[in-house]
Motif scaffolding. Structure first.
Motif, PDB file in Angstrom:
ATOM      1  N   GLY A  17      -6.227  41.625   7.061  1.00 48.27           N
ATOM      2  CA  GLY A  17      -5.892  43.042   6.965  1.00 48.27           C
ATOM      3  C   GLY A  17      -5.175  43.377   5.673  1.00 48.27           C
ATOM      4  N   LEU A  18      -4.259  42.499   5.246  1.00 52.48           N
ATOM      5  CA  LEU A  18      -3.522  42.744   3.998  1.00 52.48           C
ATOM      6  C   LEU A  18      -4.440  42.643   2.782  1.00 52.48           C
ATOM      7  CD1 LEU A  18      -0.226  40.776   4.763  1.00 52.48           C
ATOM      8  CD2 LEU A  18      -0.517  43.268   4.639  1.00 52.48           C
ATOM      9  N   VAL A  19      -5.344  41.677   2.786  1.00 52.86           N
ATOM     10  CA  VAL A  19      -6.293  41.559   1.672  1.00 52.86           C
ATOM     11  C   VAL A  19      -7.216  42.772   1.635  1.00 52.86           C
ATOM     12  CG1 VAL A  19      -8.238  40.228   0.766  1.00 52.86           C
ATOM     13  CG2 VAL A  19      -6.195  39.044   1.593  1.00 52.86           C
ATOM     14  N   ASP A  20      -7.733  43.158   2.789  1.00 53.25           N
ATOM     15  CA  ASP A  20      -8.644  44.297   2.879  1.00 53.25           C
ATOM     16  C   ASP A  20      -7.975  45.569   2.352  1.00 53.25           C
ATOM     17  OD1 ASP A  20     -10.660  46.058   3.558  1.00 53.25           O
ATOM     18  OD2 ASP A  20     -10.810  45.413   5.643  1.00 53.25           O
ATOM     19  N   ALA A  21      -6.811  45.886   2.884  1.00 52.67           N
ATOM     20  CA  ALA A  21      -6.128  47.124   2.487  1.00 52.67           C
ATOM     21  C   ALA A  21      -5.653  47.065   1.042  1.00 52.67           C
ATOM     22  CB  ALA A  21      -4.944  47.386   3.423  1.00 52.67           C
ATOM     23  N   GLY A  22      -5.097  45.931   0.618  1.00 53.87           N
ATOM     24  CA  GLY A  22      -4.555  45.829  -0.728  1.00 53.87           C
ATOM     25  C   GLY A  22      -5.624  45.928  -1.808  1.00 53.87           C
ATOM     26  N   VAL A  23      -6.727  45.225  -1.614  1.00 56.15           N
ATOM     27  CA  VAL A  23      -7.802  45.265  -2.613  1.00 56.15           C
ATOM     28  C   VAL A  23      -8.451  46.646  -2.621  1.00 56.15           C
ATOM     29  CG1 VAL A  23     -10.051  44.308  -3.251  1.00 56.15           C
ATOM     30  CG2 VAL A  23      -8.201  42.788  -2.538  1.00 56.15           C
ATOM     31  N   ASN A  24      -8.705  47.216  -1.440  1.00 52.57           N
ATOM     32  CA  ASN A  24      -9.297  48.559  -1.378  1.00 52.57           C
ATOM     33  C   ASN A  24      -8.434  49.586  -2.093  1.00 52.57           C
ATOM     34  OD1 ASN A  24     -11.874  49.173  -0.004  1.00 52.57           O
ATOM     35  ND2 ASN A  24     -11.014  47.961   1.661  1.00 52.57           N
ATOM     36  N   SER A  31      -0.426  46.955 -11.170  1.00 55.32           N
ATOM     37  CA  SER A  31      -0.495  48.153 -12.012  1.00 55.32           C
ATOM     38  C   SER A  31      -0.540  49.445 -11.214  1.00 55.32           C
ATOM     39  CB  SER A  31      -1.721  48.080 -12.929  1.00 55.32           C
ATOM     40  OG  SER A  31      -2.918  48.056 -12.165  1.00 55.32           O
ATOM     41  N   THR A  32      -0.925  49.384  -9.931  1.00 51.02           N
ATOM     42  CA  THR A  32      -0.959  50.595  -9.104  1.00 51.02           C
ATOM     43  C   THR A  32       0.144  50.585  -8.039  1.00 51.02           C
ATOM     44  OG1 THR A  32      -2.635  49.512  -7.720  1.00 51.02           O
ATOM     45  CG2 THR A  32      -3.417  51.018  -9.412  1.00 51.02           C
ATOM     46  N   ARG A  33       1.179  49.766  -8.255  1.00 52.97           N
ATOM     47  CA  ARG A  33       2.266  49.666  -7.274  1.00 52.97           C
ATOM     48  C   ARG A  33       3.085  50.949  -7.238  1.00 52.97           C
ATOM     49  NH1 ARG A  33       7.186  45.207  -7.606  1.00 52.97           N
ATOM     50  NH2 ARG A  33       8.311  45.871  -5.734  1.00 52.97           N
ATOM     51  N   PRO A  34       3.401  51.476  -6.029  1.00 53.27           N
ATOM     52  CA  PRO A  34       4.304  52.637  -5.948  1.00 53.27           C
ATOM     53  C   PRO A  34       5.684  52.276  -6.470  1.00 53.27           C
ATOM     54  CG  PRO A  34       3.178  52.239  -3.853  1.00 53.27           C
ATOM     55  CD  PRO A  34       2.922  51.060  -4.715  1.00 53.27           C
ATOM     56  N   ALA A  35       6.398  53.270  -6.977  1.00 53.24           N
ATOM     57  CA  ALA A  35       7.744  53.025  -7.510  1.00 53.24           C
ATOM     58  C   ALA A  35       8.653  52.498  -6.416  1.00 53.24           C
ATOM     59  CB  ALA A  35       8.315  54.321  -8.084  1.00 53.24           C
ATOM     60  N   PRO A  36       9.305  51.330  -6.614  1.00 59.15           N
ATOM     61  CA  PRO A  36      10.094  50.712  -5.551  1.00 59.15           C
ATOM     62  C   PRO A  36      11.241  51.563  -5.050  1.00 59.15           C
ATOM     63  CG  PRO A  36       9.691  49.151  -7.346  1.00 59.15           C
ATOM     64  CD  PRO A  36       9.240  50.489  -7.808  1.00 59.15           C
ATOM     65  N   GLY A  37      11.842  52.377  -5.907  1.00 57.96           N
ATOM     66  CA  GLY A  37      13.028  53.103  -5.489  1.00 57.96           C
ATOM     67  C   GLY A  37      12.778  54.451  -4.847  1.00 57.96           C
ATOM     68  N   GLY A  69      -3.325  61.410  -3.155  1.00 54.37           N
ATOM     69  CA  GLY A  69      -2.469  61.029  -4.268  1.00 54.37           C
ATOM     70  C   GLY A  69      -2.414  59.530  -4.464  1.00 54.37           C
ATOM     71  N   PRO A  70      -2.420  59.058  -5.721  1.00 50.15           N
ATOM     72  CA  PRO A  70      -2.375  57.618  -5.971  1.00 50.15           C
ATOM     73  C   PRO A  70      -1.146  56.937  -5.387  1.00 50.15           C
ATOM     74  CG  PRO A  70      -2.944  58.823  -7.974  1.00 50.15           C
ATOM     75  CD  PRO A  70      -2.546  59.851  -6.953  1.00 50.15           C
ATOM     76  N   ALA A  71       0.010  57.638  -5.397  1.00 50.08           N
ATOM     77  CA  ALA A  71       1.245  57.012  -4.903  1.00 50.08           C
ATOM     78  C   ALA A  71       1.170  56.713  -3.414  1.00 50.08           C
ATOM     79  CB  ALA A  71       2.434  57.911  -5.200  1.00 50.08           C
ATOM     80  N   TYR A  72       0.415  57.514  -2.668  1.00 45.42           N
ATOM     81  CA  TYR A  72       0.331  57.315  -1.223  1.00 45.42           C
ATOM     82  C   TYR A  72      -0.865  56.441  -0.832  1.00 45.42           C
ATOM     83  CZ  TYR A  72       0.929  58.481   3.711  1.00 45.42           C
ATOM     84  OH  TYR A  72       1.158  58.406   5.051  1.00 45.42           O
ATOM     85  N   THR A  73      -1.699  56.093  -1.791  1.00 50.46           N
ATOM     86  CA  THR A  73      -2.925  55.364  -1.483  1.00 50.46           C
ATOM     87  C   THR A  73      -2.693  54.029  -0.775  1.00 50.46           C
ATOM     88  OG1 THR A  73      -4.223  56.462  -3.191  1.00 50.46           O
ATOM     89  CG2 THR A  73      -4.982  54.291  -2.516  1.00 50.46           C
ATOM     90  N   PRO A  74      -1.681  53.201  -1.159  1.00 50.79           N
ATOM     91  CA  PRO A  74      -1.480  51.957  -0.407  1.00 50.79           C
ATOM     92  C   PRO A  74      -1.223  52.182   1.082  1.00 50.79           C
ATOM     93  CG  PRO A  74      -0.317  51.853  -2.490  1.00 50.79           C
ATOM     94  CD  PRO A  74      -0.808  53.268  -2.346  1.00 50.79           C
TER      95      PRO A  74
END
Length: 399
Positions: free
Chosen positions: A113-120, A187-193, A323-328
């Protein structure tokens, strides 16, 4: 002269190979199960419990994907997930008891599930329709290779355990690839804070999107699981012809995703998405009508071809809608919804078959396809599928 792959191309290729490996053990399980059940002294009916364990792990991990990505980044998370997948596959290959096998399968679903969602999520934000088509055709290739591997090993008298051990070796390579390129995946990680964000498209668009994913997966898995029984026990086709028809359903789905990969960025994704749902509805209505058994069977195959582009294109629209920030987060929720649909719709078909016979299969699938068409049309009319966002793949700077 040596040609170096760009970081973006390397990441995409790793994602495709990861999806091939992701699909292999899940698809191989059905072929291996009679031998597994015999070795572990279980009844064949226990396959249902095994599938439930896998789906439970998949469901929970996809729901958690957004928050885990925010906290740790895609690179670290995907490396950890692939490593967990390796451990779980080794556990499956060595499991001395049913309890250990069940736990290992639960962990395999969690990792998957983590691989599927993360890569997508990463490919949806950073690439286009072409990349999505190739990514999901990789899953189709794995769905073919897994059963072929187990079939060949069993035919040679080799234990089913060797097949899962072989996939574990492939998974080690995937984990190493994620580790080496972890900064590219980040490179597409949401801002941690900044905490979890709300979807830009609003709650109604999110609900419609989740419904579409649930319906799609329910149709795909329901047709794949129930059509063989419908065609043989219900309509009198031979096992060979029915088996070829089911193989053509899955093969058509994979081929149309490959075609999307070849032509995707040059086409009109909105139009293809709408045609995919309508084509699936048409094929399943033909399967239901069944004026002649060969026409009904042809409808099944046509539905598989039509369904192929749907999932990758809906996933591709996620950054544009929410929105890209909410995509994960949304990628994980959509895959979780698909997991739920893949359990509920085929399970509901089973209850109706028990009550009224196998001819209940086709109408349920057709009604679900009608719902899919409606949900897709409403999303498009709300303006939530255009324009597509396309961020160029990360360049050497992040390498």
């Amino acid at each position: 002269m040596k040609t170096r792959l760009s970081p973006g191309t390397r990441v995409l290729m790793l994602g495709i190979v990861a999806f091939v490996v992701l699909a292999m053990p899940k698809a191989a399980l059905g072929v291996a199960w009679p031998s597994i059940a015999d070795d572990l002294d279980r009844s064949l009916a226990d396959l249902g419990l095994l599938i439930a364990a896998y789906v439970a792990g998949y469901f929970v991990s996809t729901l958690a994907n957004g928050e885990l990505t925010r906290r740790f980044g895609s690179g670290v998370l995907l490396t950890a997930a692939a490593s967990l997948g390796t451990v779980s596959l080794v556990g499956i290959a060595l499991a001395p008891s049913w309890g250990m096998f069940l736990i290992a399968t639960l962990l395999l679903g969690t990792a998957g599930g983590l691989v599927d969602a993360g890569v997508n999520a990463h490919i949806a934000v950073g690439y286009g329709a072409k990349a999505m088509g190739f990514l999901h055709s990789g899953f189709g290739v794995g769905s073919v290779l897994g059963p072929l591997l187990l079939t060949a090993l069993l035919a040679l008298g080799v234990s089913w355990r060797a097949g899962f051990a072989a996939v574990a070796l492939l998974q080690i390579a995937i984990a190493a690839g994620f580790a080496l390129d972890r900064r590219q995946w980040d490179s597409t990680r949401p801002a941690p804070g900044r905490g979890r964000r709300r979807p830009e498209g609003g709650g109604s668009a999110a609900a419609l999107s989740l419904l579409a994913f649930a319906l799609y997966a329910g149709i795909e898995v329901g047709a794949g699981e129930w059509s063989f029984s419908l065609l043989t026990e219900g309509r009198g086709l031979s096992d060979t012809i029915a088996g070829l028809a089911v193989a053509a359903f899955w093969g058509g789905l994979t081929v149309s995703r490959f075609v999307l990969g070849v032509l995707g960025d040059g086409g009109r994704p909105n139009t293809v998405l709408g045609a995919s749902g309508l084509g699936a509805l048409g094929g399943l209505l033909l399967l239901w009508w069944n004026p002649m058994v060969w026409l009904g069977t042809l409808g099944l195959v046509f539905a598989g071809i039509a369904l192929g582009p749907y999932f990758p294109l809906q996933m591709l629209f996620t950054p544009a809608r929410f929105g890209p920030a909410y995509t994960p987060w949304m990628a994980g929720y959509q895959i979780a919804a698909a997991s739920a649909g893949a359990a509920v719709i085929p399970g509901g078909i089973g209850l109706l078959v028990a009550a009224g016979g196998l001819e209940a299969v086709a109408p349920v699938l057709a009604i679900a396809a009608a719902g899919l068409v409606i949900a897709t049309a409403v999303l498009r009319r709300a303006g939530r599928t255009a324009p597509l966002m396309h961020v160029p793949p990360p360049g050497p700077r992040g390498a």
